[in-house]
Design an enzyme around this catalytic site. Structure first.
Site, PDB file in Angstrom:
ATOM      1  CE1 TYR A   1      -4.913  -1.739   4.818  1.00  0.00           C
ATOM      2  CE2 TYR A   1      -3.494   0.142   4.368  1.00  0.00           C
ATOM      3  CZ  TYR A   1      -4.300  -0.886   3.909  1.00  0.00           C
ATOM      4  OH  TYR A   1      -4.497  -1.066   2.555  1.00  0.00           O
TER       5      TYR A   1
ATOM      6  CB  SER B   1      -0.857  -0.044   1.277  1.00  0.00           C
ATOM      7  OG  SER B   1      -1.235   1.250   1.690  1.00  0.00           O
TER       8      SER B   1
END
Ligand SMILES: NC(=O)c1ccc[n+]([C@@H]2O[C@H](COP(=O)([O-])OP(=O)(O)OC[C@H]3O[C@@H](n4cnc5c(N)ncnc54)[C@H](OP(=O)(O)O)[C@@H]3O)[C@@H](O)[C@H]2O)c1
Length: 255
Positions: free
Chosen positions: A159, A146
């Site tokens: 995350y 990401s």
């Protein structure tokens, strides 16, 4: 299809492929000739995804597999062994988001995000790689990073930590399994229009920030990740190992 990118005869396992980016990778790899094993937690959505791809004439099956549960992962691989299905390509895509300031974050919520993203990627890859190595076959792993593998934002600490960890786990996989002609690389999507980002798309200020900050001036679409997924699954990437390819409209390239 150019032979370099042809996945005919290969079988891909894609975690979290009942919807969103995982479904898009499944459709893309199937269109390049791969047999695809879809997996997710919720059976109803999973079955619907399998049916949708079968109706397009693709060879697909579905297995319920929660990647945060080691016993379910081991059981799924045992079922695949029994069914004579050998996995050549794994896309470790399953994921969730949990938004909360760190000072309010409970251990269970931190742990759940880490379990699904980072530990799930390790466990699924371990089960697949030990079989590839045992049968002396080549293999491909595509982990999902990401923008947060490189840059942090407030309220998404677990995350961010997990995605940073996945980048280094990808390099560890390359370091250990490269000698077996197994390549492990990662895709780092930018902000892409899926269920995971529904709240952000509906947040006017966030939507405007995405459109202003990204050189592409727009959100990405799930199908825009397919080319990279096919490339990293195919013979075209046989001498690429341990890398992250960011598919982000150029976001990480600019200040
Ligand atoms: N969308 C983006 O902008 C973006 C950007 C960067 C990275 N990513 C990454 O891309 C991946 C997919 O994101 P997405 O936007 O497509 O998400 P999504 O639309 O919310 O879909 C998530 C998928 O993961 C599955 N899943 C959730 N928890 C699971 C678990 N414990 N075990 C197995 N499967 C599970 C879901 O299945 P069920 O329906 O059965 O729960 C669903 O198929 C994630 O790793 C995410 O972090 C996304």
């Amino acid at each position: 299809m150019n032979k370099l990118f042809d996945l005919t005869g290969k079988t891909a396992l894609i975690t979290g492929s009942s919807r969103g980016l995982g479904f898009s990778y499944a459709e893309g790899l199937a269109s390049a000739g791969a047999n695809v094993v879809l997996s997710a937690v919720h059976k109803k959505t999973l079955d619907a995804a399998v049916t949708k791809l079968k109706n397009q004439g693709y060879h697909v099956t579905g297995y319920v597999m929660d990647v945060s549960k080691e016993e379910q992962i081991i059981d799924t691989f045992n079922q695949l062994d029994k069914a004579g299905i050998q996995i050549d390509i794994v896309i470790n895509n399953a994921g969730i988001q949990h938004r909360q300031p760190m000072v309010e974050l409970e251990l269970k919520d931190w742990q759940r995000v880490m379990d699904i993203h980072l530990t799930g990627t390790f466990l699924v890859s371990r089960e697949a790689a030990k079989r590839m190595i045992k049968r002396h076959s080549s293999g491909k792993f595509i982990n999902i990073c990401s923008l947060t593998s490189e840059q942090a934002r407030p309220t998404v600490a677990p995350y961010t930590a997990a995605k940073g960890g996945i980048k280094m786990l990808t390099r560890s996989m390359a370091a250990e399994w490269g000698q077996y002609n197994i390549q492990a690389n990662a895709i780092g999507p930018g902000y892409i229009l899926t269920d995971m980002n529904e709240a952000l798309v509906n947040d006017k200020a966030f939507d405007t920030w995405v459109k202003n900050s990204n050189p592409a001036k727009r959100w990405g679409k799930p199908e825009e990740l397919i080319g990279t997924a096919i490339f990293l699954s195919s013979a075209a990437s046989d001498y690429i190992n341990g890398q992250v390819i960011y598919v982000d409209g150029g976001w990480l390239a600019v200040l």
